[in-house]
Structures are given as C-alpha cells and as structure tokens.
Design a protein around this motif. Structure first.
Motif, PDB file in Angstrom:
ATOM      1  N   GLN A 208       0.431  -1.158  -0.144  1.00 42.34           N
ATOM      2  CA  GLN A 208      -0.135  -0.196   0.112  1.00 42.34           C
ATOM      3  C   GLN A 208       0.679   0.907   0.198  1.00 42.34           C
ATOM      4  O   GLN A 208      -0.192   2.121  -0.552  1.00 42.34           O
ATOM      5  CB  GLN A 208      -1.192  -0.068   1.257  1.00 42.34           C
ATOM      6  CG  GLN A 208      -1.864  -1.039   1.588  1.00 42.34           C
ATOM      7  CD  GLN A 208      -2.402  -1.495   2.703  1.00 42.34           C
ATOM      8  OE1 GLN A 208      -2.765  -0.756   3.521  1.00 42.34           O
ATOM      9  NE2 GLN A 208      -2.584  -2.020   3.078  1.00 42.34           N
ATOM     10  N   TYR A 209       2.254   0.938   0.643  1.00 44.16           N
ATOM     11  CA  TYR A 209       3.112   2.203   0.610  1.00 44.16           C
ATOM     12  C   TYR A 209       4.502   2.095   0.290  1.00 44.16           C
ATOM     13  O   TYR A 209       4.697   1.268  -0.273  1.00 44.16           O
ATOM     14  CB  TYR A 209       3.002   3.063   2.347  1.00 44.16           C
ATOM     15  CG  TYR A 209       1.723   3.165   2.529  1.00 44.16           C
ATOM     16  CD1 TYR A 209       1.227   4.408   2.673  1.00 44.16           C
ATOM     17  CD2 TYR A 209       1.254   2.340   3.548  1.00 44.16           C
ATOM     18  CE1 TYR A 209      -0.338   4.774   3.283  1.00 44.16           C
ATOM     19  CE2 TYR A 209      -0.047   2.401   4.243  1.00 44.16           C
ATOM     20  CZ  TYR A 209      -0.309   3.629   4.259  1.00 44.16           C
ATOM     21  OH  TYR A 209      -1.997   4.161   4.222  1.00 44.16           O
ATOM     22  N   GLU A 210       4.421   2.870  -0.577  1.00 42.24           N
ATOM     23  CA  GLU A 210       5.902   3.918  -0.668  1.00 42.24           C
ATOM     24  C   GLU A 210       6.821   4.571   0.169  1.00 42.24           C
ATOM     25  O   GLU A 210       6.338   5.309   0.770  1.00 42.24           O
ATOM     26  CB  GLU A 210       6.494   4.047  -1.947  1.00 42.24           C
ATOM     27  CG  GLU A 210       6.147   2.737  -3.104  1.00 42.24           C
ATOM     28  CD  GLU A 210       6.834   3.121  -4.791  1.00 42.24           C
ATOM     29  OE1 GLU A 210       5.536   2.479  -5.790  1.00 42.24           O
ATOM     30  OE2 GLU A 210       6.322   5.048  -4.898  1.00 42.24           O
ATOM     31  N   ALA A 211       8.134   4.920  -0.179  1.00 39.21           N
ATOM     32  CA  ALA A 211       8.663   5.919   1.190  1.00 39.21           C
ATOM     33  C   ALA A 211      10.057   6.207   0.129  1.00 39.21           C
ATOM     34  O   ALA A 211      10.550   5.706  -0.107  1.00 39.21           O
ATOM     35  CB  ALA A 211       9.405   5.028   2.077  1.00 39.21           C
ATOM     36  N   PHE A 212      10.253   7.322  -0.073  1.00 36.69           N
ATOM     37  CA  PHE A 212      10.712   8.432  -0.434  1.00 36.69           C
ATOM     38  C   PHE A 212      11.370   8.863   0.898  1.00 36.69           C
ATOM     39  O   PHE A 212      11.283   9.859   1.054  1.00 36.69           O
ATOM     40  CB  PHE A 212      10.667   9.364  -1.980  1.00 36.69           C
ATOM     41  CG  PHE A 212      12.205  10.331  -2.882  1.00 36.69           C
ATOM     42  CD1 PHE A 212      12.990   9.739  -2.585  1.00 36.69           C
ATOM     43  CD2 PHE A 212      11.619  11.503  -2.125  1.00 36.69           C
ATOM     44  CE1 PHE A 212      13.902  10.149  -3.265  1.00 36.69           C
ATOM     45  CE2 PHE A 212      12.641  11.928  -2.813  1.00 36.69           C
ATOM     46  CZ  PHE A 212      14.062  11.708  -2.651  1.00 36.69           C
ATOM     47  N   PHE A 213      13.072   9.178   0.473  1.00 38.77           N
ATOM     48  CA  PHE A 213      13.832  10.291   1.829  1.00 38.77           C
ATOM     49  C   PHE A 213      15.163  10.457   0.421  1.00 38.77           C
ATOM     50  O   PHE A 213      15.919   9.929  -0.413  1.00 38.77           O
ATOM     51  CB  PHE A 213      14.751   8.857   2.635  1.00 38.77           C
ATOM     52  CG  PHE A 213      13.965   7.919   3.248  1.00 38.77           C
ATOM     53  CD1 PHE A 213      13.117   8.085   4.464  1.00 38.77           C
ATOM     54  CD2 PHE A 213      13.835   5.865   2.866  1.00 38.77           C
ATOM     55  CE1 PHE A 213      12.360   7.286   4.513  1.00 38.77           C
ATOM     56  CE2 PHE A 213      13.016   5.514   3.616  1.00 38.77           C
ATOM     57  CZ  PHE A 213      12.257   6.179   4.712  1.00 38.77           C
ATOM     58  N   CYS A 214      14.567  12.381   0.591  1.00 33.94           N
ATOM     59  CA  CYS A 214      15.824  12.911   0.302  1.00 33.94           C
ATOM     60  C   CYS A 214      16.778  13.467   1.356  1.00 33.94           C
ATOM     61  O   CYS A 214      16.023  13.925   1.730  1.00 33.94           O
ATOM     62  CB  CYS A 214      15.012  13.638  -0.323  1.00 33.94           C
ATOM     63  SG  CYS A 214      16.544  14.311  -1.215  1.00 33.94           S
ATOM     64  N   PHE A 215      17.692  12.898   1.754  1.00 35.93           N
ATOM     65  CA  PHE A 215      18.608  13.520   2.559  1.00 35.93           C
ATOM     66  C   PHE A 215      20.130  14.531   2.081  1.00 35.93           C
ATOM     67  O   PHE A 215      21.262  13.588   1.482  1.00 35.93           O
ATOM     68  CB  PHE A 215      18.835  12.162   3.224  1.00 35.93           C
ATOM     69  CG  PHE A 215      18.635  11.245   4.569  1.00 35.93           C
ATOM     70  CD1 PHE A 215      17.483  12.170   4.874  1.00 35.93           C
ATOM     71  CD2 PHE A 215      17.592  10.191   3.151  1.00 35.93           C
ATOM     72  CE1 PHE A 215      16.867  11.615   6.208  1.00 35.93           C
ATOM     73  CE2 PHE A 215      17.250   9.461   4.891  1.00 35.93           C
ATOM     74  CZ  PHE A 215      16.977  10.085   4.960  1.00 35.93           C
ATOM     75  N   ASN A 216      19.515  15.700   2.068  1.00 37.44           N
ATOM     76  CA  ASN A 216      20.151  16.637   1.167  1.00 37.44           C
ATOM     77  C   ASN A 216      20.504  18.298   1.869  1.00 37.44           C
ATOM     78  O   ASN A 216      19.572  18.470   1.389  1.00 37.44           O
ATOM     79  CB  ASN A 216      19.914  16.983  -0.207  1.00 37.44           C
ATOM     80  CG  ASN A 216      21.102  18.038  -1.089  1.00 37.44           C
ATOM     81  OD1 ASN A 216      21.570  18.533  -0.325  1.00 37.44           O
ATOM     82  ND2 ASN A 216      20.953  17.791  -2.645  1.00 37.44           N
ATOM     83  N   THR A 217      20.786  18.109   2.233  1.00 39.02           N
ATOM     84  CA  THR A 217      21.463  19.279   3.653  1.00 39.02           C
ATOM     85  C   THR A 217      21.176  20.920   3.002  1.00 39.02           C
ATOM     86  O   THR A 217      20.288  21.577   2.975  1.00 39.02           O
ATOM     87  CB  THR A 217      22.430  18.721   4.500  1.00 39.02           C
ATOM     88  OG1 THR A 217      21.873  18.188   5.506  1.00 39.02           O
ATOM     89  CG2 THR A 217      22.425  20.614   5.996  1.00 39.02           C
TER      90      THR A 217
ATOM     91  N   GLY B  33      21.007   7.722   2.986  1.00 35.43           N
ATOM     92  CA  GLY B  33      20.926   7.799   2.094  1.00 35.43           C
ATOM     93  C   GLY B  33      19.888   7.578   1.533  1.00 35.43           C
ATOM     94  O   GLY B  33      18.267   8.243   1.753  1.00 35.43           O
ATOM     95  N   ASN B  34      19.849   8.690   0.072  1.00 30.03           N
ATOM     96  CA  ASN B  34      18.833   8.518  -0.772  1.00 30.03           C
ATOM     97  C   ASN B  34      17.868   7.784  -1.222  1.00 30.03           C
ATOM     98  O   ASN B  34      18.745   6.783  -2.305  1.00 30.03           O
ATOM     99  CB  ASN B  34      19.046  10.126  -1.547  1.00 30.03           C
ATOM    100  CG  ASN B  34      19.010  11.322  -1.643  1.00 30.03           C
ATOM    101  OD1 ASN B  34      19.023  11.573   0.115  1.00 30.03           O
ATOM    102  ND2 ASN B  34      20.179  11.844  -2.711  1.00 30.03           N
ATOM    103  N   VAL B  35      17.136   7.366  -1.086  1.00 23.80           N
ATOM    104  CA  VAL B  35      16.224   6.042  -0.910  1.00 23.80           C
ATOM    105  C   VAL B  35      15.112   6.040  -1.335  1.00 23.80           C
ATOM    106  O   VAL B  35      13.757   6.515  -0.258  1.00 23.80           O
ATOM    107  CB  VAL B  35      16.328   5.011   0.200  1.00 23.80           C
ATOM    108  CG1 VAL B  35      15.921   3.881   0.309  1.00 23.80           C
ATOM    109  CG2 VAL B  35      18.179   4.951   0.378  1.00 23.80           C
ATOM    110  N   LEU B  36      14.221   5.156  -2.071  1.00 27.53           N
ATOM    111  CA  LEU B  36      13.018   4.703  -2.596  1.00 27.53           C
ATOM    112  C   LEU B  36      12.247   2.841  -2.668  1.00 27.53           C
ATOM    113  O   LEU B  36      13.152   2.624  -2.879  1.00 27.53           O
ATOM    114  CB  LEU B  36      12.534   5.336  -3.975  1.00 27.53           C
ATOM    115  CG  LEU B  36      11.759   4.258  -4.334  1.00 27.53           C
ATOM    116  CD1 LEU B  36      10.512   5.380  -3.614  1.00 27.53           C
ATOM    117  CD2 LEU B  36      10.980   4.718  -6.323  1.00 27.53           C
TER     118      LEU B  36
END
Length: 141
Positions: A22-31, A129-132
C-alpha cells in the motif's frame, strides 16, 4: 532538527516494511539543497489544498503547507496524482499512531502514547542515503 528526521524515517520505514503493498517511501537527505527541493516540490501540481492547514498541536503550535520549511516534510501521494500534506515529524507521528493504532511496532516508533513528544537524541542515528522503498525494483543510480 536531525533527530526529528531520524524518527520520521524510522516510522516511514516500518510502515513500508509492514505495508509495502500500500505504501512506498522516499527519503531525500540533502542538507545543502533542501530549501530548493522543498520550494520546487510545493510548486508541483496535484496538491490537495484541504490538507494545507493543520489543527493546533497540544502545545498550541501549528503548521501549514505554506509555512512549513524544515525537515522532515511529509506527504502522501495517491494513484490519481493527488498529494496530501501531512506535516513535519510531529504531525506525521500523530497520523501514523492513528492510522495504524492496532500495530504496536508503528505506534511505539511514532512515540507511543504521546506522538507529539520530542524524539530522543537516539533518533540522530539513522540510515541517511537517498532511497526509494518500493515494491518495484529501481535501477541503480
């Protein structure tokens, strides 16, 4: 600031682990480029304006789509392209605690009985880390 990001990331990962259908997650770590990223994200089409204003927090504070400018910035995207603003770590943990009230692992990560409480400094340590996270394999960058 970063302990709030860490807590939100841990909650989102757990939701994905338990509900990847049902869900995806995207993380963008870019200070260094976050403000620009957020500014461009807010300009995208499909935002549900009904989600822009949030009710007051227990401490009396609040947030809105227009004013929110710090990490984390949490939203949901639906198959029809609609985007729903959730808020920062506090509103996200409150949402997760209610949405998954019967799932103790998620509730505990989201702050247990008080999702509005400040996260612990232990939440400073997270995978950054940037992750999908998706049910569909993604090509390597």
């Amino acid at each position: 600031l970063f302990h709030k990001v860490g807590m939100a990331q841990k909650v989102a990962k757990k939701i994905y682990e338990l509900h990847s259908d049902q869900y995806e997650a995207f993380f963008c770590f870019n200070t260094f480029d976050f403000k620009n990223y957020l500014e461009n994200l807010k300009k995208e089409e499909g935002w549900d304006e009904a989600s822009f204003e949030k009710p007051p927090k227990p401490d009396g504070g609040s947030t809105s789509f227009q004013k929110h400018g710090s990490a984390p910035f949490v939203w949901l995207e639906y198959p029809d392209g609609k985007k729903e603003f959730i808020g920062g770590r506090d509103y996200f943990c409150d949402w997760a605690s209610k949405k998954f009230a019967g799932e103790q692992e998620i509730v505990d990560l989201a702050g247990g009985d008080n999702p509005w409480a400040e996260p612990s400094m232990g939440d400073l340590f997270f995978e950054n880390g940037n992750v999908l996270l998706s049910g569909t394999p993604q090509p390597a960058a």
